[in-house]
Motif scaffolding. Structure first.
Motif, mmCIF file in Angstrom:
data_model
loop_
_atom_site.group_PDB
_atom_site.id
_atom_site.type_symbol
_atom_site.label_atom_id
_atom_site.label_comp_id
_atom_site.label_asym_id
_atom_site.label_seq_id
_atom_site.Cartn_x
_atom_site.Cartn_y
_atom_site.Cartn_z
ATOM 1 N N ARG A 83 0.845 -1.182 0.000
ATOM 2 C CA ARG A 83 0.000 0.000 0.000
ATOM 3 C C ARG A 83 0.881 1.232 0.000
ATOM 4 N NH1 ARG A 83 -4.730 -1.174 -1.750
ATOM 5 N NH2 ARG A 83 -5.462 0.798 -0.891
ATOM 6 N N ARG A 84 0.525 2.221 -0.795
ATOM 7 C CA ARG A 84 1.272 3.469 -0.862
ATOM 8 C C ARG A 84 0.317 4.633 -0.628
ATOM 9 N NH1 ARG A 84 5.588 2.279 -4.531
ATOM 10 N NH2 ARG A 84 6.796 0.698 -3.427
ATOM 11 N N THR A 85 0.825 5.683 0.018
ATOM 12 C CA THR A 85 0.049 6.901 0.206
ATOM 13 C C THR A 85 0.653 7.998 -0.650
ATOM 14 O OG1 THR A 85 -0.530 6.296 2.475
ATOM 15 C CG2 THR A 85 -0.767 8.605 1.856
ATOM 16 N N ILE A 86 -0.156 8.553 -1.543
ATOM 17 C CA ILE A 86 0.269 9.638 -2.421
ATOM 18 C C ILE A 86 -0.676 10.808 -2.183
ATOM 19 C CG2 ILE A 86 0.621 10.371 -4.807
ATOM 20 C CD1 ILE A 86 1.219 7.521 -5.537
ATOM 21 N N LEU A 94 1.779 -2.843 -7.280
ATOM 22 C CA LEU A 94 2.087 -4.224 -7.649
ATOM 23 C C LEU A 94 3.564 -4.293 -8.020
ATOM 24 C CD1 LEU A 94 -0.990 -4.873 -9.991
ATOM 25 C CD2 LEU A 94 -0.875 -5.037 -7.485
ATOM 26 N N LEU A 95 4.290 -5.254 -7.466
ATOM 27 C CA LEU A 95 5.733 -5.347 -7.670
ATOM 28 C C LEU A 95 6.124 -6.726 -8.187
ATOM 29 C CD1 LEU A 95 6.962 -3.688 -4.333
ATOM 30 C CD2 LEU A 95 6.675 -2.590 -6.550
ATOM 31 N N TRP A 96 6.958 -6.731 -9.229
ATOM 32 C CA TRP A 96 7.478 -7.982 -9.784
ATOM 33 C C TRP A 96 9.000 -7.941 -9.847
ATOM 34 C CZ3 TRP A 96 3.085 -5.694 -11.857
ATOM 35 C CH2 TRP A 96 1.929 -6.491 -11.941
ATOM 36 N N PRO A 97 9.681 -9.070 -9.614
ATOM 37 C CA PRO A 97 11.140 -9.100 -9.773
ATOM 38 C C PRO A 97 11.536 -8.999 -11.237
ATOM 39 C CG PRO A 97 10.296 -11.307 -9.338
ATOM 40 C CD PRO A 97 9.133 -10.362 -9.183
ATOM 41 N N PHE A 106 9.751 -4.182 -10.915
ATOM 42 C CA PHE A 106 8.867 -3.452 -11.818
ATOM 43 C C PHE A 106 7.603 -3.150 -11.057
ATOM 44 C CE2 PHE A 106 5.694 -2.971 -15.196
ATOM 45 C CZ PHE A 106 6.328 -1.995 -15.954
ATOM 46 N N GLU A 107 7.292 -1.855 -10.953
ATOM 47 C CA GLU A 107 6.148 -1.415 -10.153
ATOM 48 C C GLU A 107 5.028 -0.886 -11.044
ATOM 49 O OE1 GLU A 107 5.902 1.353 -6.340
ATOM 50 O OE2 GLU A 107 5.942 2.549 -8.186
ATOM 51 N N VAL A 108 3.833 -1.338 -10.766
ATOM 52 C CA VAL A 108 2.625 -0.786 -11.382
ATOM 53 C C VAL A 108 1.791 -0.193 -10.256
ATOM 54 C CG1 VAL A 108 0.498 -1.315 -12.612
ATOM 55 C CG2 VAL A 108 2.640 -2.383 -13.323
ATOM 56 N N LEU A 109 1.562 1.101 -10.336
ATOM 57 C CA LEU A 109 0.825 1.817 -9.294
ATOM 58 C C LEU A 109 -0.626 1.982 -9.729
ATOM 59 C CD1 LEU A 109 1.608 3.124 -6.568
ATOM 60 C CD2 LEU A 109 1.825 5.296 -7.792
ATOM 61 N N LEU A 110 -1.536 1.531 -8.881
ATOM 62 C CA LEU A 110 -2.962 1.547 -9.214
ATOM 63 C C LEU A 110 -3.693 2.652 -8.470
ATOM 64 C CD1 LEU A 110 -3.823 -2.269 -9.083
ATOM 65 C CD2 LEU A 110 -3.077 -0.917 -11.054
ATOM 66 N N GLU A 119 3.922 3.077 -14.231
ATOM 67 C CA GLU A 119 4.553 1.770 -14.427
ATOM 68 C C GLU A 119 6.029 2.000 -14.742
ATOM 69 O OE1 GLU A 119 2.272 0.062 -17.781
ATOM 70 O OE2 GLU A 119 1.550 2.123 -18.052
ATOM 71 N N TRP A 120 6.919 1.542 -13.836
ATOM 72 C CA TRP A 120 8.344 1.777 -14.011
ATOM 73 C C TRP A 120 9.147 0.890 -13.072
ATOM 74 C CZ3 TRP A 120 9.075 7.518 -11.962
ATOM 75 C CH2 TRP A 120 8.689 7.585 -10.632
ATOM 76 N N LEU A 121 10.475 0.999 -13.173
ATOM 77 C CA LEU A 121 11.385 0.259 -12.321
ATOM 78 C C LEU A 121 11.700 1.070 -11.068
ATOM 79 C CD1 LEU A 121 13.779 -0.948 -15.141
ATOM 80 C CD2 LEU A 121 12.304 -2.439 -13.782
ATOM 81 N N ILE A 122 11.684 0.397 -9.923
ATOM 82 C CA ILE A 122 12.046 1.035 -8.661
ATOM 83 C C ILE A 122 13.046 0.131 -7.945
ATOM 84 C CG2 ILE A 122 9.789 2.150 -8.441
ATOM 85 C CD1 ILE A 122 9.244 0.047 -6.162
ATOM 86 N N ARG A 123 13.707 0.665 -6.918
ATOM 87 C CA ARG A 123 14.574 -0.149 -6.079
ATOM 88 C C ARG A 123 13.705 -1.095 -5.250
ATOM 89 N NH1 ARG A 123 19.543 -0.722 -7.272
ATOM 90 N NH2 ARG A 123 19.449 1.502 -7.787
#
Length: 202
Positions: A83-86, A94-97, A106-110, A119-123
């Motif tokens: 869960r993220r607060t923006i 959603l995070l995938w290796p 790889f993060e997809v923010l809903l 949708e982008w790469l994060i640490r």
């Protein structure tokens, strides 16, 4: 019983390997050498990379295509969810290796509605990030958008040249404690590709 010829000729499922090729394809404009090394590491031909990109484009443009989040789940499997607060909104990430970059996800923010916001790469959450202090630390593929913005405040987002590209404007020194130089960092899928200098090379 299904026809054996039809089964043999049916295209293989589009999976995580193919998606990594799509990520690389977008990065080849800036760093063809790094992309070539990564493609060989994956054991895929140039034609294979092109075919993966063609299939991805067909999937995203098809009138029968599913929503973006469902498409990623179909291609990449079951994600980790956080869960993220923006601002005032709480949303789901959603995070995938990504095997090519073990410390990234790889993060997809809903959005609360389920639509894809980003949708982008994060640490990887909890993984140590790079030490970014000078221009010399800003090497291709060394950091994400968020990491560069935190390392060199105040960073100002600029309009990207494509949906998968981001740009940040900020100032950074050549050496610790040295004079700061204006620069623009360019990212593809959230990963640093190159740094340019509006005022010329520092």
């Amino acid at each position: 019983m299904p026809d054996s010829h039809e089964s043999a000729s049916a295209p293989a499922r589009f999976g995580p390997l193919d998606f990594q090729l799509v990520l690389l394809r977008r990065m080849a404009d800036h760093n063809p050498g790094l992309v070539e090394d990564a493609r060989r590491e994956l054991g895929v031909t140039i034609a294979g990379m092109r075919e993966a990109n063609r299939r991805w484009q067909a999937m995203t443009r098809s009138p029968r295509t599913r929503g973006a989040a469902a498409r990623y789940r179909s291609v990449l499997g079951t994600p980790d969810t956080v869960r993220r607060t923006i601002g005032d909104l709480e949303c789901e990430a959603l995070l995938w290796p990504v095997p090519l970059w073990p410390d990234l996800r790889f993060e997809v923010l809903l959005a609360p509605t389920g639509a894809v916001w980003n949708e982008w790469l994060i640490r990887t959450p909890g993984a140590p990030g790079p030490s970014l202090r000078t221009l010399a630390d800003l090497t291709p593929w060394s950091c994400t958008v968020d990491e560069a913005a935190r390392a060199f405040p105040p960073a100002r987002p600029l309009e990207g040249t494509a949906p998968t590209r981001w740009r940040l404007a900020f100032s950074a020194p050549q050496e610790q404690g040295g004079e700061r130089h204006r620069c623009v960092a360019e990212f593809t899928w959230g990963l640093l590709q190159r740094v340019s200098f509006p005022d010329g090379e520092p």
